[in-house]
Design an enzyme around this catalytic site. Structure first.
Site, PDB file in Angstrom:
ATOM      1  N   THR A   8      -1.771 -22.328  -1.501  1.00  0.00           N
ATOM      2  CA  THR A   8      -2.529 -21.649  -0.710  1.00  0.00           C
ATOM      3  C   THR A   8      -3.979 -21.985  -0.540  1.00  0.00           C
ATOM      4  OG1 THR A   8      -2.642 -19.285   0.350  1.00  0.00           O
ATOM      5  CG2 THR A   8      -3.062 -19.566  -2.303  1.00  0.00           C
ATOM      6  N   GLY A  12      -7.436 -14.371  -0.958  1.00  0.00           N
ATOM      7  CA  GLY A  12      -7.008 -13.041  -1.348  1.00  0.00           C
ATOM      8  C   GLY A  12      -5.616 -13.309  -2.101  1.00  0.00           C
ATOM      9  N   ASP A  68       5.431 -16.932   0.331  1.00  0.00           N
ATOM     10  CA  ASP A  68       5.366 -16.323   1.562  1.00  0.00           C
ATOM     11  C   ASP A  68       5.602 -14.737   1.710  1.00  0.00           C
ATOM     12  OD1 ASP A  68       4.865 -16.806   4.535  1.00  0.00           O
ATOM     13  OD2 ASP A  68       6.895 -16.710   4.949  1.00  0.00           O
ATOM     14  N   SER A  69       4.842 -14.046   2.409  1.00  0.00           N
ATOM     15  CA  SER A  69       4.893 -12.560   2.493  1.00  0.00           C
ATOM     16  C   SER A  69       4.704 -12.306   3.960  1.00  0.00           C
ATOM     17  CB  SER A  69       3.868 -12.210   1.428  1.00  0.00           C
ATOM     18  OG  SER A  69       2.660 -12.505   1.486  1.00  0.00           O
ATOM     19  N   PHE A 149      -6.588  -7.363   2.351  1.00  0.00           N
ATOM     20  CA  PHE A 149      -6.891  -8.359   3.520  1.00  0.00           C
ATOM     21  C   PHE A 149      -5.350  -7.904   4.417  1.00  0.00           C
ATOM     22  CE2 PHE A 149      -4.606 -10.423   0.068  1.00  0.00           C
ATOM     23  CZ  PHE A 149      -3.812 -11.172   0.699  1.00  0.00           C
ATOM     24  N   TYR A 151      -2.718  -6.541   6.653  1.00  0.00           N
ATOM     25  CA  TYR A 151      -2.463  -5.033   6.870  1.00  0.00           C
ATOM     26  C   TYR A 151      -2.721  -4.252   6.046  1.00  0.00           C
ATOM     27  CZ  TYR A 151       0.260  -8.037  10.503  1.00  0.00           C
ATOM     28  OH  TYR A 151       0.520  -8.914  11.602  1.00  0.00           O
ATOM     29  N   LYS A 172      -3.682  -2.790  -7.028  1.00  0.00           N
ATOM     30  CA  LYS A 172      -2.829  -3.243  -6.290  1.00  0.00           C
ATOM     31  C   LYS A 172      -1.866  -4.437  -6.969  1.00  0.00           C
ATOM     32  CE  LYS A 172      -3.271  -6.009  -2.030  1.00  0.00           C
ATOM     33  NZ  LYS A 172      -4.021  -6.862  -1.242  1.00  0.00           N
ATOM     34  N   HIS A 177       3.627  -5.787  -3.425  1.00  0.00           N
ATOM     35  CA  HIS A 177       4.864  -6.752  -3.270  1.00  0.00           C
ATOM     36  C   HIS A 177       4.601  -7.914  -4.100  1.00  0.00           C
ATOM     37  CE1 HIS A 177       1.839  -7.485  -0.127  1.00  0.00           C
ATOM     38  NE2 HIS A 177       2.477  -8.546   0.149  1.00  0.00           N
TER      39      HIS A 177
END
EC number: 3.6.1.66
Length: 195
Positions: A8, A12, A68-69, A149, A151, A172, A177
């Site tokens: 990636t 973030g 992927d999220s 970052f 949503y 976090k 997730h």
């Protein structure tokens, strides 16, 4: 201990991995390959994660992790889903995506949602492994918080009484997730070292 290479360029996401793999060198793919990009043509988070990790592992000839999220809003039949990063269209940013989502939820009472993250780990001549994490919440009507970052400013976690943008990176990492999926990956890797 080998570096953890993340396919990636999203700082973030890299920071989320660094928060959990504190004692290892976590590097983004751009440090190893210039302009690495994989078209996300999968219909699911798992398919997209695999596309990225397998392409990067092949290009580098080493183990690579990708994810992927995205956000799934139940009242919108799972939207924005795999299109979370480009929900408002190509070339749009997080603010545009948030604005579109809030507009689409304007008169909607059921604002339940979940963040989903699928991490895939690929290496040459090995079967790709996946790890899935989720966190449930509610979409707020306005932004709260400055951290995170995507949503995060509109994703309210009832157990914390805060949005994802109002919590620290450490908090976090424990509930998100991606944090949940990374912890599953970490458990797997630690088990691998004890074999």
């Amino acid at each position: 201990m080998e570096d953890i290479v993340i396919a990636t360029n999203n700082q973030g996401k890299i920071n989320d991995f660094k928060a959990i793999f504190k004692n290892q060198n976590v590097i983004g793919i751009s440090e190893l390959i210039e302009d690495f990009d994989v078209e996300e043509t999968g219909a699911t988070f798992e398919e997209n994660a695999k596309l990225k990790s397998e392409a990067a592992a092949h290009a580098l000839n080493k183990r690579v992790i990708a994810d992927d999220s995205g956000l799934e809003v139940f009242a919108l039949n799972g939207e924005p889903g795999v299109y979370s990063a480009r929900y408002a269209g190509l070339g749009k940013n997080d603010e545009d995506n948030i604005e579109k989502l809030l507009t689409n939820l304007e008169d909607v009472q059921d604002r339940r949602a979940q963040f989903v993250c699928v991490i895939s780990m690929s290496a040459p001549n090995e079967k790709t492994k996946t790890f899935k994490g989720t966190v449930s919440g509610v979409i707020t009507t306005e932004r709260h918080g400055k951290n995170g970052f995507g949503y995060d400013p509109i994703f309210f976690v009832p157990e914390l009484n805060k949005t994802m943008a109002e919590i620290t990176n450490d908090e976090k990492g424990k509930i998100s997730h991606r944090g949940n999926a990374i912890l599953l990956l970490k458990e797997y890797l630690e088990g691998e070292q004890h074999v």
